[in-house]
Design a protein around this motif. Structure first.
Motif, short mmCIF file in Angstrom:
data_model
loop_
_atom_site.label_atom_id
_atom_site.label_comp_id
_atom_site.label_asym_id
_atom_site.label_seq_id
_atom_site.Cartn_x
_atom_site.Cartn_y
_atom_site.Cartn_z
N ALA A 21 53.73 -12.05 5.62
CA ALA A 21 55.05 -12.57 5.93
C ALA A 21 55.35 -12.36 7.41
N ARG A 22 55.92 -13.38 8.04
CA ARG A 22 56.31 -13.28 9.43
C ARG A 22 57.74 -12.74 9.48
N ALA A 23 57.95 -11.65 10.19
CA ALA A 23 59.26 -11.01 10.23
C ALA A 23 59.87 -11.15 11.62
N GLN A 24 61.19 -11.10 11.66
CA GLN A 24 61.88 -11.23 12.94
C GLN A 24 63.27 -10.59 12.85
N LEU A 25 63.68 -9.97 13.94
CA LEU A 25 65.02 -9.41 14.06
C LEU A 25 65.96 -10.56 14.41
N VAL A 26 67.12 -10.64 13.76
CA VAL A 26 68.10 -11.68 14.05
C VAL A 26 69.44 -11.04 14.41
N LEU A 27 70.12 -11.64 15.38
CA LEU A 27 71.45 -11.20 15.81
C LEU A 27 72.39 -12.38 15.67
N GLU A 28 73.62 -12.12 15.23
CA GLU A 28 74.61 -13.18 15.04
C GLU A 28 75.95 -12.79 15.64
N ALA A 29 76.64 -13.79 16.19
CA ALA A 29 78.02 -13.65 16.65
C ALA A 29 78.77 -14.87 16.14
N ASN A 30 79.77 -14.64 15.29
CA ASN A 30 80.49 -15.74 14.63
C ASN A 30 81.99 -15.55 14.73
N GLY A 31 82.70 -16.67 14.81
CA GLY A 31 84.13 -16.68 14.53
C GLY A 31 84.24 -16.86 13.03
N ALA A 50 57.74 -16.94 4.63
CA ALA A 50 56.60 -17.78 4.99
C ALA A 50 56.80 -19.15 4.37
N GLY A 51 56.09 -20.14 4.89
CA GLY A 51 56.13 -21.48 4.33
C GLY A 51 57.49 -22.13 4.40
N GLY A 52 58.30 -21.80 5.39
CA GLY A 52 59.62 -22.37 5.52
C GLY A 52 60.71 -21.60 4.81
N PHE A 53 60.35 -20.75 3.82
CA PHE A 53 61.33 -19.94 3.10
C PHE A 53 61.53 -18.62 3.84
N ARG A 54 62.79 -18.17 3.91
CA ARG A 54 63.09 -16.89 4.56
C ARG A 54 64.15 -16.14 3.76
N LEU A 55 64.05 -14.84 3.80
CA LEU A 55 65.03 -13.95 3.20
C LEU A 55 65.55 -13.07 4.33
N THR A 56 66.87 -12.97 4.46
CA THR A 56 67.45 -12.21 5.56
C THR A 56 68.54 -11.27 5.07
N PRO A 57 68.24 -9.99 4.89
CA PRO A 57 69.30 -9.01 4.66
C PRO A 57 69.89 -8.64 6.02
N ALA A 58 71.21 -8.49 6.07
CA ALA A 58 71.88 -8.20 7.34
C ALA A 58 73.10 -7.32 7.11
N ALA A 59 73.56 -6.70 8.17
CA ALA A 59 74.77 -5.89 8.15
C ALA A 59 75.51 -6.12 9.46
N GLY A 60 76.80 -5.90 9.44
CA GLY A 60 77.55 -6.10 10.66
C GLY A 60 78.97 -5.60 10.56
N LEU A 61 79.75 -5.98 11.56
CA LEU A 61 81.15 -5.58 11.65
C LEU A 61 82.02 -6.81 11.77
N PHE A 62 83.10 -6.82 11.01
CA PHE A 62 84.10 -7.87 11.09
C PHE A 62 85.27 -7.31 11.88
N LEU A 63 85.57 -7.89 13.04
CA LEU A 63 86.64 -7.42 13.92
C LEU A 63 87.82 -8.38 13.81
N TYR A 64 89.03 -7.84 13.65
CA TYR A 64 90.20 -8.68 13.49
C TYR A 64 91.44 -7.93 13.95
N GLN A 65 92.57 -8.64 14.07
CA GLN A 65 93.84 -8.05 14.46
C GLN A 65 94.39 -7.27 13.28
N GLY A 66 94.47 -5.96 13.43
CA GLY A 66 94.96 -5.12 12.36
C GLY A 66 96.48 -5.16 12.24
#
Length: 162
Positions: A21-31, A50-66
């Motif tokens: 399996a080809r692995a890669q680190l991914v970073l995201e920034a979203n509104g 592999a073969g066009g299929f990918r599985l991506t577990p991820a974690a992050g932070l949701f920032l908003y006006q409290g």
């Protein structure tokens, strides 16, 4: 929901069965709109497959006006200063920022159509568990414009694969 579950299981099976399996680190920034709030998501994950299929577990932070009503901006003779509503004293300006942060996790199963788009489905776990569909369009070899949409959740932003 049944079709979504079958699609995710199929993509997971394809990813696990693919060796190597080809692995890669991914970073995201979203509104995003999540957990009933508008804000931004900053996340990192580990994508493999592999073969066009990918599985991506991820974690992050949701920032908003409290919603912290304790501190407020007070105009004192034309100068904006932060005040503590409990004792009336001045406080550090950073206390009036009201930025709130919530952690989230998610798992996505996707299929890439070469030189065109990546489509798939995922599940986001924040305050609630939210299934969603995802689509990404390549802007450069490692940069994509990515959108997610599902019940009570949607986001749009950039994804970088390293």
């Amino acid at each position: 929901m049944k079709k979504l579950t079958i699609a995710i299981i199929g993509a997971l099976t394809a990813c696990v069965a693919a060796v190597p399996a080809r692995a890669q680190l991914v970073l995201e920034a979203n509104g995003a709109r999540a957990d009933g709030e508008w804000g931004g998501e900053l996340g990192a994950g580990y994508s493999f497959g592999a073969g066009g299929f990918r599985l991506t577990p991820a974690a992050g932070l949701f920032l908003y006006q409290g919603n912290n009503d304790r501190y407020y901006q007070d105009s004192n003779g034309g100068n904006e200063r932060c005040r503590d509503s409990r004792n009336g004293q001045y406080a550090k300006d950073s206390k009036c920022d009201n930025t709130a942060v919530k952690p989230y996790g998610r798992v996505e199963a996707t299929y890439s159509i070469p030189l065109s788009a990546t489509i798939g489905a995922g599940v986001r776990v924040g305050e609630d568990v939210r299934p969603y569909g995802t689509v990404a369009f390549p802007l450069a070899p490692t940069l994509s414009l990515k959108g997610n949409a599902g019940p009570h959740y949607f986001s749009l932003g950039l994804r970088v694969g390293l």
